[in-house]
Design a protein around this motif. Structure first.
Motif, mmCIF file in Angstrom:
data_model
loop_
_atom_site.group_PDB
_atom_site.id
_atom_site.type_symbol
_atom_site.label_atom_id
_atom_site.label_comp_id
_atom_site.label_asym_id
_atom_site.label_seq_id
_atom_site.Cartn_x
_atom_site.Cartn_y
_atom_site.Cartn_z
ATOM 1 N N SER A 175 -2.541 -6.277 -3.633
ATOM 2 C CA SER A 175 -1.198 -5.971 -4.131
ATOM 3 C C SER A 175 -0.346 -7.231 -4.204
ATOM 4 C CB SER A 175 -0.501 -4.927 -3.250
ATOM 5 O OG SER A 175 -0.274 -5.445 -1.958
ATOM 6 N N VAL A 176 0.700 -7.102 -4.998
ATOM 7 C CA VAL A 176 1.788 -8.075 -5.056
ATOM 8 C C VAL A 176 3.051 -7.275 -4.771
ATOM 9 C CG1 VAL A 176 3.106 -9.685 -6.495
ATOM 10 C CG2 VAL A 176 0.612 -9.501 -6.787
ATOM 11 N N LEU A 177 3.855 -7.724 -3.823
ATOM 12 C CA LEU A 177 5.109 -7.062 -3.483
ATOM 13 C C LEU A 177 6.265 -7.739 -4.210
ATOM 14 C CD1 LEU A 177 4.596 -6.522 0.349
ATOM 15 C CD2 LEU A 177 3.936 -5.029 -1.556
ATOM 16 N N ALA A 178 7.356 -6.997 -4.369
ATOM 17 C CA ALA A 178 8.488 -7.510 -5.156
ATOM 18 C C ALA A 178 8.987 -8.850 -4.636
ATOM 19 C CB ALA A 178 9.611 -6.482 -5.175
ATOM 20 N N HIS A 179 9.055 -9.040 -3.305
ATOM 21 C CA HIS A 179 9.567 -10.309 -2.779
ATOM 22 C C HIS A 179 8.587 -11.461 -3.005
ATOM 23 C CE1 HIS A 179 7.149 -9.179 0.775
ATOM 24 N NE2 HIS A 179 7.116 -10.478 1.019
ATOM 25 N N GLU A 180 7.309 -11.154 -3.276
ATOM 26 C CA GLU A 180 6.310 -12.184 -3.574
ATOM 27 C C GLU A 180 6.277 -12.542 -5.056
ATOM 28 O OE1 GLU A 180 3.115 -10.661 -0.182
ATOM 29 O OE2 GLU A 180 2.954 -9.939 -2.249
ATOM 30 N N TRP A 181 6.827 -11.665 -5.886
ATOM 31 C CA TRP A 181 6.725 -11.803 -7.330
ATOM 32 C C TRP A 181 7.237 -13.144 -7.861
ATOM 33 C CZ3 TRP A 181 4.432 -11.583 -11.507
ATOM 34 C CH2 TRP A 181 5.061 -11.619 -12.753
ATOM 35 N N PRO A 182 8.403 -13.668 -7.420
ATOM 36 C CA PRO A 182 8.851 -14.947 -7.994
ATOM 37 C C PRO A 182 7.832 -16.077 -7.840
ATOM 38 C CG PRO A 182 10.666 -13.881 -6.867
ATOM 39 C CD PRO A 182 9.418 -13.086 -6.536
ATOM 40 N N SER A 183 7.184 -16.188 -6.686
ATOM 41 C CA SER A 183 6.211 -17.274 -6.524
ATOM 42 C C SER A 183 4.919 -16.978 -7.278
ATOM 43 C CB SER A 183 5.927 -17.551 -5.039
ATOM 44 O OG SER A 183 5.350 -16.429 -4.423
ATOM 45 N N VAL A 184 4.504 -15.716 -7.329
ATOM 46 C CA VAL A 184 3.323 -15.340 -8.103
ATOM 47 C C VAL A 184 3.567 -15.631 -9.584
ATOM 48 C CG1 VAL A 184 1.918 -13.374 -8.863
ATOM 49 C CG2 VAL A 184 2.469 -13.642 -6.445
ATOM 50 N N LYS A 185 4.751 -15.266 -10.065
ATOM 51 C CA LYS A 185 5.104 -15.501 -11.466
ATOM 52 C C LYS A 185 5.119 -16.995 -11.788
ATOM 53 C CE LYS A 185 8.671 -14.406 -14.874
ATOM 54 N NZ LYS A 185 9.974 -13.738 -15.102
ATOM 55 N N ALA A 186 5.724 -17.792 -10.900
ATOM 56 C CA ALA A 186 5.783 -19.236 -11.131
ATOM 57 C C ALA A 186 4.379 -19.832 -11.189
ATOM 58 C CB ALA A 186 6.609 -19.913 -10.034
ATOM 59 N N ASN A 187 3.485 -19.381 -10.324
ATOM 60 C CA ASN A 187 2.109 -19.873 -10.320
ATOM 61 C C ASN A 187 1.394 -19.504 -11.616
ATOM 62 O OD1 ASN A 187 -0.347 -20.990 -9.084
ATOM 63 N ND2 ASN A 187 -1.017 -18.856 -9.092
#
Length: 195
Positions: A175-187
């Motif tokens: 899973s990806v959680l909402a608070h992790e999304w900005p760094s996942v998106k940037a990567n």
């Protein structure tokens, strides 16, 4: 969550709502690399494409799935399919899966871009708290791709399902959680910029 059909477009790929018009392109896609012959994927054989489309459209109409077709922008070739499914309005969360792409598209960047488009829509438009991915323990290619997206391992559901070949499937859940999304998106954006 408003799960109305939507078209999502990136630099490499366009995700269109599934329709009966995609039949011939999907048949061609399954034959590129014989995707239907991989027992751990959801890709059908050519004669199973029409029933699969009808099944997914019925699930769409029931509100349990939002199916997309991936189309390569440079030549409008149908690459494969992906979907939002296991939709939980109460959390809110959904899963991304039932994904397959023609073999010649593997490694081209279209799949990571598809996932970027889907997660951007899920988190930034639909307001999801979490996005899940599931795959077969046996599908190492899929597991590696999910991990490269930045999803974290939640666990393994042992003897969770029966595969098409009758074998018991262990399901790996990420899973990806909402608070992790900005760094996942940037990567993901960084990976796609440097292709």
């Amino acid at each position: 969550m408003d799960l109305s059909p939507v078209t999502l477009t990136g630099r490499l790929v366009r995700l269109e709502p599934l329709s009966l018009d995609h039949h011939d392109g999907l048949v061609e896609g399954t034959q590129d690399g014989q995707m239907w012959d991989r027992w751990y994927t959801s890709a059908p054989a050519a004669d199973g494409v029409a029933p699969m489309i009808e099944q997914r459209l019925a699930m769409r109409d029931a509100g349990t799935m939002v199916p997309f077709v991936a189309v390569r922008l440079r030549d409008n070739a149908v690459l494969g399919m992906t979907s939002f499914y296991d939709i939980r309005h109460d959390v809110p969360r959904l899963s991304i899966g039932y994904t397959w792409n023609r073999e010649s598209a593997h490694g081209s960047g279209t799949n990571p871009e598809s996932k970027l488009l889907l997660m951007t829509h899920a988190f930034d438009v639909l307001g999801c708290a979490a996005v899940r991915y599931e795959t077969s323990w046996s599908n190492q290619q899929s597991r590696t791709a999910i991990e490269r997206l930045g999803a974290r391992l939640d666990g393994v559901l042992r003897a969770d399902k029966v595969e098409r070949n009758g074998a018991l499937r262990d399901t790996v859940v990420y899973s990806v959680l909402a608070h992790e999304w900005p760094s996942v998106k940037a990567n993901l954006e960084h990976r796609l910029r440097h292709r």
